[in-house]
Motif scaffolding. Structure first.
Motif, PDB file in Angstrom:
ATOM      1  N   GLU A   1       0.852  -1.194   0.000  1.00 51.78           N
ATOM      2  CA  GLU A   1       0.000   0.000   0.000  1.00 51.78           C
ATOM      3  C   GLU A   1       0.885   1.240   0.000  1.00 51.78           C
ATOM      4  OE1 GLU A   1      -3.098   0.338  -0.569  1.00 51.78           O
ATOM      5  OE2 GLU A   1      -3.664  -1.764  -0.407  1.00 51.78           O
ATOM      6  N   VAL A   2       0.338   2.331  -0.491  1.00 51.33           N
ATOM      7  CA  VAL A   2       1.064   3.595  -0.529  1.00 51.33           C
ATOM      8  C   VAL A   2       0.237   4.651   0.198  1.00 51.33           C
ATOM      9  CG1 VAL A   2       0.148   4.212  -2.818  1.00 51.33           C
ATOM     10  CG2 VAL A   2       2.266   5.277  -2.003  1.00 51.33           C
ATOM     11  N   VAL A   3       0.907   5.456   1.017  1.00 46.18           N
ATOM     12  CA  VAL A   3       0.252   6.547   1.744  1.00 46.18           C
ATOM     13  C   VAL A   3       1.084   7.809   1.581  1.00 46.18           C
ATOM     14  CG1 VAL A   3      -0.925   5.036   3.394  1.00 46.18           C
ATOM     15  CG2 VAL A   3       1.342   5.885   3.948  1.00 46.18           C
ATOM     16  N   PHE A   4       0.388   8.931   1.338  1.00 38.15           N
ATOM     17  CA  PHE A   4       1.086  10.190   1.086  1.00 38.15           C
ATOM     18  C   PHE A   4       0.133  11.340   1.334  1.00 38.15           C
ATOM     19  CE2 PHE A   4      -0.520   8.279  -2.796  1.00 38.15           C
ATOM     20  CZ  PHE A   4      -1.352   9.271  -3.302  1.00 38.15           C
ATOM     21  N   GLY A   5       0.708  12.503   1.603  1.00 38.72           N
ATOM     22  CA  GLY A   5      -0.088  13.701   1.805  1.00 38.72           C
ATOM     23  C   GLY A   5      -0.706  14.188   0.512  1.00 38.72           C
ATOM     24  N   GLY A   6      -1.734  15.017   0.652  1.00 38.37           N
ATOM     25  CA  GLY A   6      -2.390  15.575  -0.520  1.00 38.37           C
ATOM     26  C   GLY A   6      -3.488  14.687  -1.068  1.00 38.37           C
ATOM     27  N   ALA A   7      -3.775  13.592  -0.377  1.00 34.75           N
ATOM     28  CA  ALA A   7      -4.859  12.686  -0.766  1.00 34.75           C
ATOM     29  C   ALA A   7      -5.684  12.389   0.479  1.00 34.75           C
ATOM     30  CB  ALA A   7      -4.297  11.399  -1.346  1.00 34.75           C
ATOM     31  N   ALA A   8      -6.893  11.908   0.274  1.00 27.51           N
ATOM     32  CA  ALA A   8      -7.805  11.630   1.397  1.00 27.51           C
ATOM     33  C   ALA A   8      -7.201  10.601   2.345  1.00 27.51           C
ATOM     34  CB  ALA A   8      -9.146  11.139   0.870  1.00 27.51           C
ATOM     35  N   ILE A   9      -7.008  11.004   3.588  1.00 22.23           N
ATOM     36  CA  ILE A   9      -6.412  10.090   4.569  1.00 22.23           C
ATOM     37  C   ILE A   9      -7.376   8.957   4.913  1.00 22.23           C
ATOM     38  CG2 ILE A   9      -7.142  11.325   6.661  1.00 22.23           C
ATOM     39  CD1 ILE A   9      -4.242  10.722   7.726  1.00 22.23           C
ATOM     40  N   THR A  10      -8.683   9.198   4.793  1.00 20.66           N
ATOM     41  CA  THR A  10      -9.648   8.148   5.132  1.00 20.66           C
ATOM     42  C   THR A  10      -9.484   6.934   4.212  1.00 20.66           C
ATOM     43  OG1 THR A  10     -11.283   9.302   3.778  1.00 20.66           O
ATOM     44  CG2 THR A  10     -11.382   9.684   6.154  1.00 20.66           C
ATOM     45  N   ASN A  11      -9.239   7.164   2.939  1.00 16.97           N
ATOM     46  CA  ASN A  11      -9.018   6.053   2.012  1.00 16.97           C
ATOM     47  C   ASN A  11      -7.733   5.299   2.353  1.00 16.97           C
ATOM     48  OD1 ASN A  11     -11.318   6.859   0.658  1.00 16.97           O
ATOM     49  ND2 ASN A  11     -10.196   7.942  -0.952  1.00 16.97           N
ATOM     50  N   GLN A  12      -6.712   6.039   2.762  1.00 23.77           N
ATOM     51  CA  GLN A  12      -5.444   5.409   3.113  1.00 23.77           C
ATOM     52  C   GLN A  12      -5.572   4.617   4.411  1.00 23.77           C
ATOM     53  OE1 GLN A  12      -2.511   8.565   2.895  1.00 23.77           O
ATOM     54  NE2 GLN A  12      -2.841   8.825   0.699  1.00 23.77           N
ATOM     55  N   ILE A  13      -6.338   5.129   5.366  1.00 27.19           N
ATOM     56  CA  ILE A  13      -6.586   4.395   6.610  1.00 27.19           C
ATOM     57  C   ILE A  13      -7.300   3.083   6.291  1.00 27.19           C
ATOM     58  CG2 ILE A  13      -7.932   4.413   8.755  1.00 27.19           C
ATOM     59  CD1 ILE A  13      -7.256   7.454   8.934  1.00 27.19           C
ATOM     60  N   LYS A  14      -8.285   3.150   5.422  1.00 26.49           N
ATOM     61  CA  LYS A  14      -9.018   1.946   5.014  1.00 26.49           C
ATOM     62  C   LYS A  14      -8.072   0.938   4.366  1.00 26.49           C
ATOM     63  CE  LYS A  14     -12.964   0.422   2.271  1.00 26.49           C
ATOM     64  NZ  LYS A  14     -14.003   0.802   1.326  1.00 26.49           N
ATOM     65  N   ALA A  15      -7.190   1.410   3.498  1.00 26.39           N
ATOM     66  CA  ALA A  15      -6.225   0.527   2.830  1.00 26.39           C
ATOM     67  C   ALA A  15      -5.292  -0.134   3.840  1.00 26.39           C
ATOM     68  CB  ALA A  15      -5.423   1.304   1.793  1.00 26.39           C
ATOM     69  N   LEU A  16      -4.889   0.593   4.873  1.00 24.82           N
ATOM     70  CA  LEU A  16      -3.990   0.031   5.883  1.00 24.82           C
ATOM     71  C   LEU A  16      -4.696  -1.005   6.754  1.00 24.82           C
ATOM     72  CD1 LEU A  16      -1.958   3.195   6.927  1.00 24.82           C
ATOM     73  CD2 LEU A  16      -1.222   1.289   5.483  1.00 24.82           C
ATOM     74  N   LYS A  17      -5.994  -0.911   6.873  1.00 24.72           N
ATOM     75  CA  LYS A  17      -6.745  -1.907   7.647  1.00 24.72           C
ATOM     76  C   LYS A  17      -6.743  -3.266   6.955  1.00 24.72           C
ATOM     77  CE  LYS A  17      -9.442   1.258  10.353  1.00 24.72           C
ATOM     78  NZ  LYS A  17     -10.714   1.732  10.816  1.00 24.72           N
ATOM     79  N   ALA A  18      -6.393  -3.305   5.673  1.00 28.73           N
ATOM     80  CA  ALA A  18      -6.265  -4.572   4.944  1.00 28.73           C
ATOM     81  C   ALA A  18      -4.961  -5.286   5.312  1.00 28.73           C
ATOM     82  CB  ALA A  18      -6.335  -4.330   3.443  1.00 28.73           C
ATOM     83  N   LYS A  19      -4.181  -4.706   6.187  1.00 28.76           N
ATOM     84  CA  LYS A  19      -2.955  -5.282   6.735  1.00 28.76           C
ATOM     85  C   LYS A  19      -1.889  -5.597   5.681  1.00 28.76           C
ATOM     86  CE  LYS A  19      -4.855  -6.435  11.017  1.00 28.76           C
ATOM     87  NZ  LYS A  19      -4.815  -5.254  11.805  1.00 28.76           N
ATOM     88  N   PRO A  20      -1.412  -4.581   4.969  1.00 23.96           N
ATOM     89  CA  PRO A  20      -0.331  -4.815   4.004  1.00 23.96           C
ATOM     90  C   PRO A  20       0.968  -5.155   4.721  1.00 23.96           C
ATOM     91  CG  PRO A  20      -0.684  -2.474   4.293  1.00 23.96           C
ATOM     92  CD  PRO A  20      -1.773  -3.167   5.064  1.00 23.96           C
ATOM     93  N   GLN A  21       1.766  -5.991   4.081  1.00 20.80           N
ATOM     94  CA  GLN A  21       3.083  -6.323   4.633  1.00 20.80           C
ATOM     95  C   GLN A  21       4.104  -5.239   4.325  1.00 20.80           C
ATOM     96  OE1 GLN A  21       1.315  -8.394   2.588  1.00 20.80           O
ATOM     97  NE2 GLN A  21       1.035 -10.348   3.629  1.00 20.80           N
ATOM     98  N   VAL A  22       3.886  -4.476   3.230  1.00 25.25           N
ATOM     99  CA  VAL A  22       4.804  -3.420   2.818  1.00 25.25           C
ATOM    100  C   VAL A  22       4.012  -2.130   2.645  1.00 25.25           C
ATOM    101  CG1 VAL A  22       6.441  -2.646   1.044  1.00 25.25           C
ATOM    102  CG2 VAL A  22       6.263  -5.102   1.590  1.00 25.25           C
ATOM    103  N   VAL A  23       4.502  -1.055   3.262  1.00 27.21           N
ATOM    104  CA  VAL A  23       3.883   0.258   3.119  1.00 27.21           C
ATOM    105  C   VAL A  23       4.927   1.213   2.558  1.00 27.21           C
ATOM    106  CG1 VAL A  23       2.848   2.224   4.321  1.00 27.21           C
ATOM    107  CG2 VAL A  23       2.221  -0.110   4.978  1.00 27.21           C
ATOM    108  N   VAL A  24       4.563   1.879   1.475  1.00 24.88           N
ATOM    109  CA  VAL A  24       5.399   2.927   0.889  1.00 24.88           C
ATOM    110  C   VAL A  24       4.776   4.244   1.319  1.00 24.88           C
ATOM    111  CG1 VAL A  24       6.373   3.877  -1.232  1.00 24.88           C
ATOM    112  CG2 VAL A  24       5.884   1.418  -1.079  1.00 24.88           C
ATOM    113  N   ALA A  25       5.589   5.171   1.831  1.00 24.76           N
ATOM    114  CA  ALA A  25       5.016   6.372   2.429  1.00 24.76           C
ATOM    115  C   ALA A  25       5.918   7.585   2.267  1.00 24.76           C
ATOM    116  CB  ALA A  25       4.782   6.129   3.927  1.00 24.76           C
ATOM    117  N   THR A  26       5.278   8.750   2.320  1.00 25.49           N
ATOM    118  CA  THR A  26       6.023   9.987   2.501  1.00 25.49           C
ATOM    119  C   THR A  26       6.125  10.210   4.008  1.00 25.49           C
ATOM    120  OG1 THR A  26       3.990  11.263   2.272  1.00 25.49           O
ATOM    121  CG2 THR A  26       5.357  11.007   0.294  1.00 25.49           C
ATOM    122  N   PRO A  27       7.192  10.858   4.468  1.00 29.96           N
ATOM    123  CA  PRO A  27       7.419  10.984   5.912  1.00 29.96           C
ATOM    124  C   PRO A  27       6.284  11.684   6.669  1.00 29.96           C
ATOM    125  CG  PRO A  27       9.419  11.516   4.713  1.00 29.96           C
ATOM    126  CD  PRO A  27       8.340  11.381   3.698  1.00 29.96           C
TER     127      PRO A  27
END
Length: 186
Positions: free
Chosen positions: A104-130
């Protein structure tokens, strides 16, 4: 020149690379992949832009991650959302033959609610901005406590962009025994 199989990559990853038309490892891949596959040691990889650094760290990372686990085992940090999205897309392409492995990928400038939902799917690898990762850590959406790997892609660029405080916070939340890989073009 070595093949990806000779570098030690498992057949599912080699097959994905072949499907993508990637058959010959670049110099950074030849030098980094065997080391990263062989040991849990910190690593610094320096190579020019466009030489395949994402595959150099991504392929060993995807091979090392336990796809049967539902914990976040690896975080890849990138300075910009564009680079984070690019890395995540490449990791997904490389791992297409590992259907249980989630990136999964998480970054600013996009809806955090969608990213929170994606993280609840329990990815083994997360790509992120700090910045976004710190926000998600503070919200207790993601835990760094079970991490085995932290990859900093363009670490020097993240520092130049003023992410020192965020990087310190993220690294402080990770286990002491994690492996850290830094990749940079400079």
């Amino acid at each position: 020149m070595n093949t990806f199989s000779e570098l030690g990559l498992e057949p599912r990853l080699v097959d994905a690379l072949t499907d993508l038309g990637i058959v010959k490892p670049t110099q950074i891949q030849q030098e980094a992949i065997p080391i990263l596959l062989d040991s849990m040691q910190d690593f610094i990889g320096l190579a020019q832009t466009g030489t395949g650094k994402t595959a150099a760290f991504g392929l060993p990372l995807l091979q090392a991650v336990n796809e049967d686990s539902n914990t976040c085992q690896a975080v890849v940090l990138a300075p910009t959302r564009e680079l984070a999205q690019q890395i995540a897309e490449q990791l997904k392409n490389f791992s297409k033959n590992k259907p249980k492995l989630k990136v999964e990928v998480v970054f600013g400038g996009a809806a955090i609610t969608n990213q929170i939902k994606a993280l609840k799917a329990k990815p083994q690898v997360v790509v992120a901005t700090p910045g976004r990762l710190v926000d998600l850590i503070n919200r207790k959406v993601i835990s760094m406590k079970a991490l085995d790997y932290v990859v900093l892609d363009e670490a020097d660029e993240m520092l130049n962009m003023g992410f020192k405080e965020e990087l310190n916070k993220i690294l402080a939340d990770t286990p002491a025994g994690k492996t850290t890989w830094l990749f940079s073009a400079t």
